[in-house]
Enzyme design. Structure first.
Site, PDB file in Angstrom:
ATOM      1  N   ASP A   1     -33.281 -46.119  -5.297  1.00 10.34           N
ATOM      2  CA  ASP A   1     -34.475 -46.526  -6.026  1.00 10.34           C
ATOM      3  C   ASP A   1     -34.698 -48.012  -5.713  1.00 10.34           C
ATOM      4  O   ASP A   1     -33.775 -48.698  -5.232  1.00 10.34           O
ATOM      5  CB  ASP A   1     -34.251 -46.316  -7.528  1.00 10.34           C
ATOM      6  CG  ASP A   1     -35.350 -46.943  -8.368  1.00 10.34           C
ATOM      7  OD1 ASP A   1     -36.522 -46.603  -8.153  1.00 10.34           O
ATOM      8  OD2 ASP A   1     -35.017 -47.785  -9.225  1.00 10.34           O
TER       9      ASP A   1
ATOM     10  N   ASP B   1     -37.316 -50.824  -7.636  1.00 17.10           N
ATOM     11  CA  ASP B   1     -37.458 -51.775  -8.741  1.00 17.10           C
ATOM     12  C   ASP B   1     -36.435 -51.470  -9.840  1.00 17.10           C
ATOM     13  O   ASP B   1     -36.376 -50.361 -10.360  1.00 17.10           O
ATOM     14  CB  ASP B   1     -38.868 -51.725  -9.321  1.00 17.10           C
ATOM     15  CG  ASP B   1     -39.318 -53.075  -9.838  1.00 17.10           C
ATOM     16  OD1 ASP B   1     -38.520 -53.720 -10.532  1.00 17.10           O
ATOM     17  OD2 ASP B   1     -40.448 -53.491  -9.548  1.00 17.10           O
TER      18      ASP B   1
END
Length: 336
Positions: free
Chosen positions: A15, A17
């Site tokens: 992932d 952010d």
């Protein structure tokens, strides 16, 4: 020798952010961890629910933060949505696009015809985030969906992080269309499986590991795809949220940050489960923690792994320390 996490997995799906960066700020140690994964011969993919940005712009942002990245290593929910549409619709079908020019290009790249206006030929609607989406765009999509067009949402994230704070995300716009149509979209991004499966397939992965900071998207998406997952505490996930996680949001491994990937830890040391050095008993709905003398030097993160194991087996509403060492270990998590 006990296997490390990277011995168990041939590809790491990161992932972005909250895991690799916070907006324009890199998370300390993340770049080194990703470099280490590459040096161990593991494939890397950067997986984002953001359908507005192209892989090129995502890779450029990562490089500006000191993280080596190629556009081919970036998987977005716009790409996943296009794959979903291609798998169901005949070639040259008309798809009404609510989103950016990049999403429109993805629709075109899989042999479908994008449009921005409703008409009898529209077979599907695809909706992704765009800061330029307005009432007129939603109105066209509403007409198409109510007329029977298949509706695909790139993701349903209610908010989008920014330098100014949380802003309305694609999920907020999806909610508006849902209210107007009383229909449910097919979701391509996390927490559904298509995005992560598309990313894993692009790397030829046999045993991918999903790494993220959100239980409701990253970890839930891994569970939906049938992949193992590592939760990090650099973003949204908190100890309290972890203890309360439902069956579809529970990570297999837990670490403070991506630095765990660079240390010579066995996979077992990162797994959720009973840990030496701690004893936890549940009295009513209170987890009572005491240090276990002579059973190892379990640290506070080990204790959290142990607590998750207990809380996922029996309802726990609060945690209490039974001795000074347990109180000290609980202090960083504000659970005492």
């Amino acid at each position: 020798m006990a296997k490390t996490l990277l011995d168990r997995h041939d590809t790491v799906l990161f992932d972005l952010d909250g895991t690799v960066y916070h907006g324009s700020r890199p998370i300390p140690g993340a770049a080194d961890a990703i470099t280490h994964v590459r040096e161990r011969g593991r494939a890397v993919r950067f997986v984002t629910n953001n359908a507005a940005k192209s892989p090129e712009s995502v890779a450029e942002h990562l490089v500006s933060l000191g993280v080596h990245a190629e556009p081919t290593e970036v998987s977005t929910s716009a790409q996943a949505a296009a794959v979903v549409l291609r798998e169901r619709l005949p070639a040259d079908s008309v798809v009404l696009v609510v989103g950016t020019a990049f999403l429109e290009a993805q629709v075109r790249s899989v042999g479908l015809r994008p449009t921005r206006r409703h008409g009898p030929e529209v077979a599907a609607v695809v909706q992704g985030h765009s800061p330029d989406t307005c009432w007129a765009d939603l109105a066209e999509a509403c007409l198409a969906v109510r007329a029977g067009a298949w509706w695909v949402a790139c993701n349903t994230d209610a908010t989008l992080p920014s330098e100014r704070g949380q802003l309305p995300g694609n999920g907020s716009m999806v909610a508006a269309l849902l209210a107007a149509t009383e229909r449910e979209p097919h979701v391509a991004g996390k927490p559904e499986a298509p995005l992560l499966r598309t990313a894993a397939h692009s790397a030829g992965a046999a045993s991918p590991l999903v790494v993220g900071d959100r239980l409701d998207t990253d970890i839930a998406g891994a569970a939906a795809a049938g992949f193992r997952s590592l939760a990090v505490l650099t973003g949204v996930a908190t100890p309290r949220r972890l203890l309360a996680a439902g069956p579809g949001e529970r990570p297999d491994y837990l670490a403070a940050d991506l630095g765990a990937l660079t240390r010579d830890l066995s996979a077992g040391e990162l797994e959720i489960g009973p840990r030496p050095g701690w004893r936890v008993t549940v009295k009513g709905d209170v987890a009572v923690v005491e240090s276990a003398v002579g059973e190892g030097d379990g640290d506070s993160l080990d204790l959290l792994r142990h607590l998750c194991h207990v809380a996922w087996s029996a309802p726990v509403s609060s945690v209490r320390a039974a001795d000074v060492r347990a109180e000290s270990a609980l202090a960083p998590w504000e659970l005492g």
